[in-house]
Enzyme design. Structure first.
Site, short mmCIF file in Angstrom:
data_model
loop_
_atom_site.label_atom_id
_atom_site.label_comp_id
_atom_site.label_asym_id
_atom_site.label_seq_id
_atom_site.Cartn_x
_atom_site.Cartn_y
_atom_site.Cartn_z
N GLY A 1 34.78 39.95 36.59
CA GLY A 1 34.15 38.50 37.65
C GLY A 1 33.88 39.70 38.80
N THR B 1 35.03 39.76 29.38
CA THR B 1 34.32 41.21 29.72
C THR B 1 35.36 42.52 28.99
OG1 THR B 1 33.02 39.87 31.37
CG2 THR B 1 32.98 42.94 31.73
#
Ligand code: GLU
Length: 580
Positions: A484, A397
């Site tokens: 996360g 990410t």
């Protein structure tokens, strides 16, 4: 270094960093111009220097923040493929400089029609191991980021769509230097070699690509050319869509059915922003299917009832309070949050200041709640889901924060889920494995989990792209992070760094992390001196590496000042005229 960096300087910095680095984690090089100065008109804070450069060029040409975000995302697909790309999804929060309105765009992946609630259960009815689930076709959701960016561009684009692809296409053709972090992640990934297409690209024969290697990706150049020319339709139908469907269906691991119809049916969505308060500030973020906006608003909304500013940012008492607020927010998250198009999520109730004031009363100033706490009953909630949550750790990410010369701001978090996503590579880009963000257990004591998988549903996210406004509705900061479910804690801590402790953006990004996702309390190494006191308050403390990737921009009287997380490779760049 106040002046903006040329492309060749960035190449040089990347190459030097690649040669110098031997440590397992990115070494902090104090000579590296992470954050530049205070910028008068526009600034970008992006996870990779080449993507930051592409975004800055767009702003320098008179483009808007959305244009810059698109240019950065296209470059990131190439240079930071382990984290995000056109094969993934994301959430974009935009502040309109003129109207003061905050809009949010949902480009989250959708589960294909073949998805089933029990798709991650083994023959005995237990959840399959996460490490196995993340690989191959079954984990792939229909990518959403490109449709979302197209939607945002239609509404707010200032430069032609085609222009936004120029740098990414050039770099794909001519090559880019593999960064130290990318090289380390390639070498460290046990799953990549199992997937022939990805292996062929990320390996040179049997050897993982090394830092500093110039890597080109002609397949991606061609893909981006088509999308630049014909828009996102060229991705959601035709040869690219067919290739994605075939890659999922014929995957060497966990082949699954994703059809061209699944892909063609994808829709980006505009959602109401979720805003909470901290003192006189308004903190806005992304609603369901992300849990991020709600959870960040809850943490801050509870903490505003405690005198945090008077406690040191790293004092055991402050760390305790933060951990306790997070513990409570994670209980609500597990109980209520899924894709709001499929399950009722009591969003307004969850961020209601009166509800949060009540929840804050469960926080003792000097005694930890042990383990998991019960969720609350926010206004509008029917019943809480009480099953166990799947804690997900992420090293993938990416986040970018951008402010343009018109006063618009963008906070955009984008992901292929775990590093290198499903490891399925098609037409030069990686397909996500976002479907693993669904709850692996569909039910608990016969009650359906709000985040259970279903056809067309979007998996719950933790991504927390955030924009903070002051009492007058003026821009204060944009910030967000990968990581996360830790994203929520990273983002809340950075916002507190500025609002509670008066740090500048880099100071807030540099704060060592404290995290509680419902069990023990995790801290980063610099907080070790607090362990004894935290333990005495009842915390079970673990010292963990927490590789956030916070990227933020803060408005100050001197100008726009950025922060870039030294735990990763991001930088801040801005207009060529420092404000002083
Ligand atoms: N897929 C995760 C989410 O949407 C992000 C993963 C990560 O940050 O590594 O919450």
């Amino acid at each position: 270094m106040r002046r903006y960096l040329s492309l060749s300087t960035i190449f040089l910095i990347l190459a030097l960093a690649a040669c110098a680095a031997t440590a397992p984690e990115p070494a902090h090089d104090p000579a590296r111009p992470w954050i530049g100065g205070a910028y008068k008109t526009h600034a970008v804070s992006v996870s990779h220097p080449l993507a930051a450069r592409a975004a800055l060029d767009i702003l320098n040409e008179g483009g808007g923040a959305v244009d810059a975000a698109i240019a950065a995302q296209m470059v990131m697909t190439l240079v930071e493929p382990q984290s995000s790309g056109i094969g993934g999804g994301g959430f974009l929060v935009r502040l309109d400089g003129k109207s003061g309105k905050v809009e949010t765009y949902d480009g989250r992946e959708t589960a294909p029609a073949s998805a089933r609630a029990d798709m991650f259960l083994d023959a005995r009815g237990g959840p399959v191991p996460y490490r196995d689930a993340i690989l191959g076709g079954r984990a792939v959701g229909v990518p959403g980021v490109l449709r979302m960016l197209e939607m945002a561009h239609r509404e707010h684009g200032r430069l032609p769509w085609r222009r936004l692809f120029r740098d990414a296409i050039h770099l794909s053709r001519d090559g880019f230097p593999v960064s130290e972090r990318l090289a380390r992640q390639i070498a460290g990934d046990r799953l990549l070699p199992k997937m022939p297409a990805a292996r062929g690209y990320f390996y040179d024969g049997d050897v993982p690509r090394k830092a500093g290697t110039i890597l080109n990706n002609p397949d991606l150049a061609e893909t981006l050319e088509r999308i630049a020319e014909h828009g996102a339709d060229a991705f959601y139908s035709g040869p690219i869509a067919r290739a994605m469907a075939a890659a999922v269906t014929n995957a060497p691991h966990h082949p699954a059915v994703m059809t061209v119809d699944d892909i063609a049916a994808y829709r980006a969505k505009k959602r109401p922003a979720v805003c909470g308060g901290y003192g006189s500030y308004k903190v806005c973020g992304m609603g369901p299917p992300s849990s991020g906006g709600i959870a960040v608003a809850q943490v801050l909304g509870m903490l505003q009832h405690f005198p945090l500013s008077g406690l040191g940012a790293n004092s055991p008492k402050a760390l305790h309070l933060i951990a306790e607020a997070e513990r409570l927010a994670f209980a609500d998250r597990a109980a209520y949050v899924g894709d709001g198009d499929f399950v009722p999520v009591p969003v307004a109730g969850m961020v209601d200041p009166r509800y949060l004031a009540e929840r804050a009363k469960l926080i003792s100033p000097d005694r930890a709640n042990v383990g998991l706490v019960d969720p609350g009953m926010p206004p509008g909630a029917r019943a809480a889901y009480l099953g166990p949550d799947d804690p997900i750790k992420g090293l993938s990410t990416a986040h970018m924060s951008i402010v343009d010369r018109f006063g618009n701001a963008v906070s955009f978090t984008t992901t292929v889920e775990s590093a290198f996503g499903s490891r399925l590579m098609v037409k030069g880009f990686l397909l996500n494995n976002q479907v693993t963000d669904f709850s692996f257990r569909p039910t608990w004591r016969d009650r359906p989990a709000p985040n259970r998988a279903a056809p067309g549903k979007r998996p719950r996210s933790s991504m927390s792209p955030t924009i903070v406004l002051d009492r007058q509705g003026r821009f204060v900061m944009a910030v967000g992070s990968p990581g996360g479910s830790r994203i929520i804690g990273y983002t809340a801590r950075a916002v507190l760094g500025v609002l509670a402790w008066g740090l500048d953006m880099q100071g807030a990004v540099d704060l060592p992390h404290v995290m509680n996702r419902g069990g023990g309390t995790e801290i980063e190494e610099p907080l070790v001196p607090a362990i004894a006191e935290l333990a005495a308050m009842g915390h079970q403390v673990a010292v963990n590496r927490m590789i956030s990737g916070l990227q933020g921009i803060l408005a100050t009287p001197e100008g726009l000042i950025g922060g870039a997380d030294r735990r990763r490779e991001g930088v801040v760049l801005g207009d060529d005229g420092p404000a002083e």
